[in-house]
Design an enzyme around this catalytic site. Structure first.
Site, short mmCIF file in Angstrom:
data_model
loop_
_atom_site.label_atom_id
_atom_site.label_comp_id
_atom_site.label_asym_id
_atom_site.label_seq_id
_atom_site.Cartn_x
_atom_site.Cartn_y
_atom_site.Cartn_z
N ARG A 68 -44.40 48.33 0.02
CA ARG A 68 -45.30 47.61 -0.86
C ARG A 68 -44.54 46.57 -1.65
O ARG A 68 -43.48 46.83 -2.21
CB ARG A 68 -45.93 48.61 -1.82
CG ARG A 68 -47.19 48.10 -2.48
CD ARG A 68 -47.66 49.17 -3.45
NE ARG A 68 -49.06 49.39 -3.54
CZ ARG A 68 -49.99 48.47 -3.54
NH1 ARG A 68 -49.69 47.24 -3.35
NH2 ARG A 68 -51.24 48.78 -3.68
N SER A 88 -54.11 57.00 -17.87
CA SER A 88 -54.38 58.38 -17.46
C SER A 88 -53.17 59.27 -17.75
O SER A 88 -53.32 60.40 -18.23
CB SER A 88 -54.73 58.42 -15.97
OG SER A 88 -54.87 59.74 -15.52
N LEU A 136 -49.54 64.44 -13.44
CA LEU A 136 -50.10 65.66 -12.85
C LEU A 136 -49.37 66.10 -11.59
O LEU A 136 -49.39 67.28 -11.24
CB LEU A 136 -51.59 65.44 -12.54
CG LEU A 136 -52.47 65.09 -13.74
CD1 LEU A 136 -53.91 64.90 -13.31
CD2 LEU A 136 -52.37 66.17 -14.81
N GLN A 137 -48.74 65.17 -10.88
CA GLN A 137 -48.01 65.50 -9.66
C GLN A 137 -46.60 64.94 -9.76
O GLN A 137 -46.42 63.73 -9.96
CB GLN A 137 -48.71 64.91 -8.43
CG GLN A 137 -48.05 65.33 -7.11
CD GLN A 137 -48.83 64.80 -5.92
OE1 GLN A 137 -49.84 64.13 -6.07
NE2 GLN A 137 -48.35 65.10 -4.73
N GLU A 194 -43.93 55.85 -6.33
CA GLU A 194 -43.55 54.57 -6.93
C GLU A 194 -44.51 54.15 -8.04
O GLU A 194 -44.10 53.69 -9.10
CB GLU A 194 -43.49 53.47 -5.85
CG GLU A 194 -43.16 52.09 -6.38
CD GLU A 194 -41.70 51.71 -6.23
OE1 GLU A 194 -41.29 50.72 -6.84
OE2 GLU A 194 -40.99 52.42 -5.51
N ARG A 195 -45.83 54.30 -7.81
CA ARG A 195 -46.80 53.86 -8.81
C ARG A 195 -46.69 54.70 -10.08
O ARG A 195 -46.78 54.17 -11.20
CB ARG A 195 -48.22 53.94 -8.24
CG ARG A 195 -48.49 52.93 -7.14
CD ARG A 195 -49.89 53.07 -6.55
NE ARG A 195 -50.91 52.66 -7.51
CZ ARG A 195 -51.71 53.49 -8.15
NH1 ARG A 195 -51.62 54.79 -7.96
NH2 ARG A 195 -52.62 53.04 -8.99
N ARG A 196 -46.46 56.01 -9.93
CA ARG A 196 -46.30 56.86 -11.12
C ARG A 196 -45.03 56.47 -11.89
O ARG A 196 -45.03 56.46 -13.12
CB ARG A 196 -46.23 58.33 -10.69
CG ARG A 196 -47.61 58.99 -10.55
CD ARG A 196 -47.54 60.28 -9.76
NE ARG A 196 -47.39 60.00 -8.34
CZ ARG A 196 -46.90 60.86 -7.46
NH1 ARG A 196 -46.44 62.03 -7.85
NH2 ARG A 196 -46.83 60.53 -6.19
N GLU A 227 -46.87 57.37 2.58
CA GLU A 227 -47.50 57.46 1.26
C GLU A 227 -48.42 56.26 1.02
O GLU A 227 -49.56 56.41 0.58
CB GLU A 227 -46.44 57.52 0.17
CG GLU A 227 -47.04 57.59 -1.24
CD GLU A 227 -45.99 57.41 -2.32
OE1 GLU A 227 -46.31 57.73 -3.48
OE2 GLU A 227 -44.88 56.94 -2.02
N ASN A 228 -47.95 55.08 1.34
CA ASN A 228 -48.74 53.88 1.11
C ASN A 228 -49.87 53.72 2.11
O ASN A 228 -50.99 53.34 1.75
CB ASN A 228 -47.84 52.64 1.14
CG ASN A 228 -47.06 52.47 -0.14
OD1 ASN A 228 -47.59 51.99 -1.14
ND2 ASN A 228 -45.82 52.90 -0.14
#
Length: 298
Positions: free
Chosen positions: A60, A74, A81-82, A99-101, A132-133
């Protein structure tokens, strides 16, 4: 006992045998988000973000800042949460998945992030980043196509194995890879959102870079829909056709109206004009569809 056979797993949880073998027991199978499945003996640790480096194999390149902000909001309310999945690296750890987290936590100014540590080779780290992506379906069409290409070229995976691993149809994988046959500037147009993957697939039928660019210019200038582009390409492929003719403003308007009506009625719509007169044609395939269309018209 109901007597029924075992319930079929959701497509996104399926892994092709080629993928499972490449990931190995420690990393497979992935969750629906494309990450290694949590295990009862996993130990979650709070890792300082300064000791965590991004995954260099991350396919990405563009991140939606509004979506990242929503994720950060959030996390600020509910926490992470994960946990992220990482592997040991010189001087710290390297991200495998999440990556986003990680970016959302950096956006919040957090000092630490929860992680689980796994052993993974460079190839496995690349494969998990791709999965994942691809399974999250948030890559742009060209990022997705290039990710599929890496799975084929670097892991020798078949289209069927890729489709199984990312929960897509084989035809979706094949159509995505076809986008890589476009000239580089048209690939950039897709990445930048100037034309869609649907437009691009229509252009591929021209098999000529100059003609593709000429029609691309008409798409951008006239706001042509995918259906209008397909009609234009079909006309250009008829014997004796030369360079694409510039569509008139009236024809562009009619094509746009036909597309708007098609979306409203959920059916193909044709607007046929002869001078100032014409007709609107909405074909139907059954009595039930006719009743549905009549209900909308009433």
């Amino acid at each position: 006992m109901s007597g029924q056979g075992p319930r079929k797993k959701p497509a996104k949880q399926a892994l092709g045998r080629g993928l499972a073998a490449l990931l190995g027991e420690d990393l497979a199978p992935p969750t629906p988000a494309g990450e290694p499945m949590p295990r009862p003996n996993d130990r979650i640790i709070d890792l300082p973000l300064e000791r965590l480096e991004p995954n260099p194999y991350q396919p990405r390149r563009l991140y939606d800042q509004d979506a990242l902000r929503a994720l950060a909001d959030s996390i600020a309310e509910h926490g992470v949460l994960q946990p992220l999945v990482v592997r040991p690296a010189p001087g710290g750890y390297q991200l495998i998945a999440g990556e986003r987290r990680m970016r959302a936590c950096q956006m919040l100014g957090k000092d630490t992030v929860p992680v689980v540590v796994r052993q993974a080779t460079d190839q496995q780290a690349l494969l998990l980043a791709l999965l994942e992506n691809l399974q999250r379906e948030d890559l742009n069409p060209m990022e997705e196509a290039k990710a599929f290409e890496r799975l084929v070229e670097e892991f020798s995976l078949s289209h069927d194995e890729i489709a199984s691993g990312v929960g897509k149809d084989r035809s979706t994988v094949a159509n995505s890879l076809r986008l890589l046959k476009l000239p580089a500037e048209l690939q950039q147009d897709i990445s930048d959102g100037r034309i869609s993957a649907g437009h691009a697939r229509a252009l591929l039928a021209l098999q000529n870079a100059a003609r593709m660019r000429a029609v691309r210019d008409q798409i951008v200038a006239g706001g042509l829909s995918v259906r209008a582009t397909e009609r234009l390409v079909k006309k250009l492929l008829e014997p004796g056709q030369g360079a694409p003719a510039e569509p008139t403003p009236i024809q562009l308007h009619i094509d746009s109206l036909a597309d708007d009506l098609a979306r409203r009625f959920g059916a193909r719509v044709q607007i046929k004009r002869r001078g100032k007169k014409g007709s609107i044609v909405i074909p139907f395939a059954s009595d039930d569809e006719l009743e549905r269309l009549l209900g909308l018209l009433r």
